[in-house]
Design a protein around this motif. Structure first.
Motif, short mmCIF file in Angstrom:
data_model
loop_
_atom_site.label_atom_id
_atom_site.label_comp_id
_atom_site.label_asym_id
_atom_site.label_seq_id
_atom_site.Cartn_x
_atom_site.Cartn_y
_atom_site.Cartn_z
N TRP A 18 43.44 -65.19 -63.72
CA TRP A 18 43.55 -64.19 -64.80
C TRP A 18 42.20 -63.58 -65.11
O TRP A 18 42.07 -62.36 -65.29
N GLN A 19 41.15 -64.40 -65.19
CA GLN A 19 39.81 -63.88 -65.47
C GLN A 19 39.32 -62.96 -64.36
O GLN A 19 38.76 -61.89 -64.63
N LEU A 20 39.58 -63.35 -63.12
CA LEU A 20 39.19 -62.50 -62.00
C LEU A 20 39.88 -61.15 -62.06
O LEU A 20 39.25 -60.11 -61.83
N GLN A 21 41.18 -61.16 -62.38
CA GLN A 21 41.93 -59.90 -62.43
C GLN A 21 41.43 -59.01 -63.56
O GLN A 21 41.28 -57.79 -63.38
N CYS A 22 41.14 -59.59 -64.73
CA CYS A 22 40.61 -58.80 -65.85
C CYS A 22 39.28 -58.16 -65.50
O CYS A 22 39.04 -56.98 -65.77
N ILE A 23 38.41 -58.95 -64.89
CA ILE A 23 37.10 -58.42 -64.51
C ILE A 23 37.25 -57.31 -63.48
O ILE A 23 36.57 -56.28 -63.54
N GLN A 24 38.18 -57.52 -62.54
CA GLN A 24 38.42 -56.50 -61.53
C GLN A 24 38.93 -55.20 -62.15
O GLN A 24 38.48 -54.10 -61.82
N ASP A 25 39.86 -55.33 -63.10
CA ASP A 25 40.43 -54.14 -63.75
C ASP A 25 39.37 -53.38 -64.55
O ASP A 25 39.30 -52.14 -64.50
N LEU A 26 38.55 -54.11 -65.30
CA LEU A 26 37.52 -53.46 -66.11
C LEU A 26 36.43 -52.86 -65.23
O LEU A 26 35.92 -51.76 -65.51
N SER A 27 36.09 -53.55 -64.17
CA SER A 27 35.06 -53.04 -63.27
C SER A 27 35.53 -51.77 -62.56
O SER A 27 34.73 -50.88 -62.25
N SER A 28 36.83 -51.67 -62.31
CA SER A 28 37.35 -50.46 -61.68
C SER A 28 37.15 -49.25 -62.58
O SER A 28 36.90 -48.14 -62.12
N LEU A 29 37.22 -49.47 -63.91
CA LEU A 29 36.96 -48.37 -64.85
C LEU A 29 35.49 -47.95 -64.80
O LEU A 29 35.17 -46.77 -64.90
N ARG A 30 34.61 -48.94 -64.63
CA ARG A 30 33.19 -48.60 -64.52
C ARG A 30 32.92 -47.80 -63.26
O ARG A 30 32.06 -46.91 -63.24
N LEU A 31 33.65 -48.11 -62.18
CA LEU A 31 33.50 -47.33 -60.96
C LEU A 31 33.92 -45.88 -61.16
O LEU A 31 33.47 -44.99 -60.44
N GLN A 32 34.78 -45.64 -62.14
CA GLN A 32 35.18 -44.28 -62.49
C GLN A 32 34.22 -43.65 -63.49
O GLN A 32 34.49 -42.59 -64.05
N ARG A 33 33.08 -44.33 -63.73
CA ARG A 33 32.00 -43.87 -64.61
C ARG A 33 32.38 -43.89 -66.09
O ARG A 33 31.74 -43.22 -66.91
N MET A 34 33.40 -44.67 -66.44
CA MET A 34 33.68 -44.86 -67.86
C MET A 34 32.54 -45.64 -68.49
O MET A 34 32.09 -46.65 -67.94
N PRO A 35 32.03 -45.22 -69.66
CA PRO A 35 30.97 -45.97 -70.32
C PRO A 35 31.39 -47.40 -70.66
O PRO A 35 32.54 -47.65 -71.01
N VAL A 36 30.45 -48.31 -70.57
CA VAL A 36 30.73 -49.72 -70.86
C VAL A 36 31.29 -49.88 -72.27
O VAL A 36 32.16 -50.71 -72.53
N GLN A 37 30.78 -49.08 -73.21
CA GLN A 37 31.24 -49.21 -74.60
C GLN A 37 32.73 -48.96 -74.72
O GLN A 37 33.43 -49.62 -75.49
N TYR A 38 33.25 -47.98 -73.98
CA TYR A 38 34.68 -47.71 -74.00
C TYR A 38 35.46 -48.79 -73.25
O TYR A 38 36.57 -49.15 -73.63
N ILE A 39 34.90 -49.29 -72.17
CA ILE A 39 35.56 -50.34 -71.40
C ILE A 39 35.75 -51.59 -72.25
O ILE A 39 36.84 -52.19 -72.28
N LEU A 40 34.71 -51.98 -72.96
CA LEU A 40 34.80 -53.17 -73.80
C LEU A 40 35.58 -52.91 -75.08
O LEU A 40 36.13 -53.83 -75.68
N GLY A 41 35.60 -51.66 -75.53
CA GLY A 41 36.32 -51.31 -76.75
C GLY A 41 35.57 -51.61 -78.02
O GLY A 41 36.11 -51.44 -79.12
N GLU A 42 34.33 -52.03 -77.89
CA GLU A 42 33.51 -52.31 -79.07
C GLU A 42 32.04 -52.29 -78.68
O GLU A 42 31.70 -52.43 -77.50
N TRP A 43 31.19 -52.12 -79.69
CA TRP A 43 29.75 -52.11 -79.44
C TRP A 43 29.03 -52.43 -80.75
O TRP A 43 29.52 -52.08 -81.83
N ASP A 44 27.89 -53.08 -80.65
CA ASP A 44 27.12 -53.42 -81.84
C ASP A 44 26.16 -52.30 -82.22
O ASP A 44 25.54 -51.68 -81.35
N PHE A 45 26.04 -52.09 -83.52
CA PHE A 45 25.09 -51.12 -84.06
C PHE A 45 24.57 -51.67 -85.37
O PHE A 45 25.37 -51.96 -86.28
N GLN A 46 23.26 -51.85 -85.47
CA GLN A 46 22.65 -52.40 -86.68
C GLN A 46 23.32 -53.72 -87.09
O GLN A 46 23.52 -53.99 -88.28
#
Length: 352
Positions: free
Chosen positions: A86-114
Motif C-alpha cells: 500500500w505504501q509503495l502504491q501511494c508513493i508511486q501515485d503521488l510521484s506520478s503527479l510530480r512527474l506531471q510537474r504538479m507542485p509538491v504543495q498540491y500533491i501533499l495537500g498541505e504546507w507549513d507557513f509561519q
C-alpha cells in the motif's frame, strides 16, 4: 512570492508533462525496498526527467506517505524497514503527479507557513518562504507601535488577495487581539481561506469577503468595518512579459490572475494604494510584497499622487538580498477626507 517563480516547488489545474499511465519506472517489489532506497530511486527518476528539486520532492512524498512532514523527522526504523504494498502504491501515485510537474504543495495537500499547517489546493496561490518575512516585518512594526499593539480591541487588518489565508491567519495567530478582513476575487481562494481558518480555530476573528479591488466602488463594502490600522498584501506583481518564463509548476497549476500584475506589474498595486487612504486611520500603514524593480517605480508613482497622502517610509530586502517589501504610511494630515472626494486609481500613470 518569487521563490519557485522561475524554478521548482511552485499553480492551475492542468495535467501537462509525463503521465504515469504512459511511463512507469522499474522499481523493486514491496517487501524488498526501504523508504531510504525509495527516496533514492525516485530522486533519480525525477532528476532524469528534469524535475526541479528532485531529491526534496522525493523526500517530501515518501515522508508524507509514512506520516511525517519531513524525511529527516522520520524515526530511523521507518527509514530502513521494508515498505508495504500500500505504501509503495501511494508513493508511486503521488510521484506520478510530480512527474506531471504538479507542485509538491498540491500533491501533499498541505504546507507549513509561519508554523501553521495550511491546506493547499489548486489553483489557489501557494505561499512562498519570502512572504513569511513580510509577516515578520508587520509583527515587528505592530510591536513597536504601542497604540496599535496595546489597543483594547487589537489592530484591525485588511489583507488584499488572501489566497490560502496564510498571511491573515499567521497574523491572527500571533496577534491574539487582532481582527482581519481578508478579501480575494477568486472563489477557490475564499473557500480555502475559510477552511484554513476553521482548521486553525481562528474563524471568529476573520471575515473573508469575495471582492475585486479593481471594481468601481469596491471600497464601499469595506467602510462598514471601520477604519483600519493596517493593509497587507502580496498582490500579483509579475511583469506581464515575464509570465511566460515561469516554471511549468506555476503555469500549469496556479491561478495566473494571482501572479500577473500587468505591463509593469503594478495594476493591482495601484488599486490597493488608491483604495487604502479611504480605509486607513491617520498614520495607518500598508505593507506590500513587490518585484525588486518596484520600489523605485512605486516611490515615483506616490510622488506624483500627493492627493493620496501616502509616504514610502521603508524598503526591506528578502533573504536573497533583493528589495522585496515596502512599508507605506498614510499621512495624518489627510484628516478624514470624505470618501466620495477621494481619487481613484485611474488618474495615475506608472512612470518609466
Amino acid at each position: 512570492m518569487l521563490w519557485a517563480l522561475l524554478t521548482g516547488l511552485g499553480r492551475r489545474g492542468g495535467s501537462r508533462g509525463w503521465a504515469f499511465s504512459s511511463w512507469r519506472p522499474h522499481l523493486p517489489q514491496a517487501g524488498l525496498l526501504s523508504a531510504t532506497e525509495l527516496v533514492n530511486q525516485w530522486a533519480a527518476v525525477f532528476e532524469e526527467r528534469g524535475i526541479p528539486e528532485a531529491r526534496e520532492s522525493s523526500e517530501y512524498i515518501v515522508a508524507h506517505v509514512l506520516g511525517a512532514k519531513t524525511f529527516q523527522s522520520l524515526r530511523p526504523v521507518l527509514r530502513t524497514q521494508p515498505l508495504t504494498p500500500w505504501q509503495l502504491q501511494c508513493i508511486q501515485d503521488l510521484s506520478s503527479l510530480r512527474l506531471q510537474r504538479m507542485p509538491v504543495q498540491y500533491i501533499l495537500g498541505e504546507w507549513d507557513f509561519q508554523g501553521l499547517s495550511l491546506k493547499m489546493a489548486p489553483p489557489v496561490f501557494i505561499p512562498r518562504p519570502e512572504t513569511e518575512e513580510l509577516v515578520e516585518w508587520v509583527l515587528e512594526e505592530v510591536a513597536q507601535r504601542p497604540c496599535v499593539a496595546e489597543a483594547h480591541s487589537g489592530p484591525l487588518i485588511l489583507e488584499v488577495g488572501c489566497g490560502s489565508g496564510a498571511v491573515s491567519l499567521s497574523l491572527l495567530s500571533q496577534l491574539p487581539q487582532s481582527r482581519v478582513i481578508a478579501v480575494d476575487k477568486g472563489e477557490a481562494a475564499i473557500c480555502l481561506t475559510h477552511e484554513n481558518a476553521q482548521r486553525l480555530q481562528l474563524q471568529d476573528r476573520i471575515r473573508v469577503i469575495p471582492l475585486d479591488v479593481t471594481s468601481e466602488g469596491s471600497w464601499a463594502h469595506l467602510l462598514l468595518w471601520g477604519p483600519l490600522d493596517l493593509v497587507v498584501s502580496n498582490p500579483p506583481y509579475v511583469f506581464h512579459q515575464d509570465m511566460e518564463q515561469l516554471a511549468p509548476e506555476i503555469l500549469s497549476y496556479e491561478d495566473p490572475a494571482a501572479l500577473d500584475g500587468g505591463e509593469k506589474g503594478m495594476d493591482i498595486i495601484m488599486h490597493v494604494l488608491a483604495l487604502a487612504p479611504r480605509l486607513l486611520k491617520d498614520s495607518g500603514s500598508i505593507f506590500l510584497e513587490v518585484d525588486p524593480r518596484h520600489p523605485e517605480l512605486i516611490g515615483s508613482w506616490l510622488q506624483n499622487r500627493p492627493d493620496l497622502s501616502l509616504d514610502l517610509v521603508a524598503v526591506r530586502k528578502d533573504f536573497c538580498g533583493r528589495p522585496r517589501f515596502l512599508h507605506i504610511r498614510r499621512s495624518g494630515s489627510q484628516g478624514g477626507c470624505p470618501a466620495d472626494t477621494l481619487p481613484g486609481p485611474q488618474a495615475a500613470r506608472v512612470p518609466g
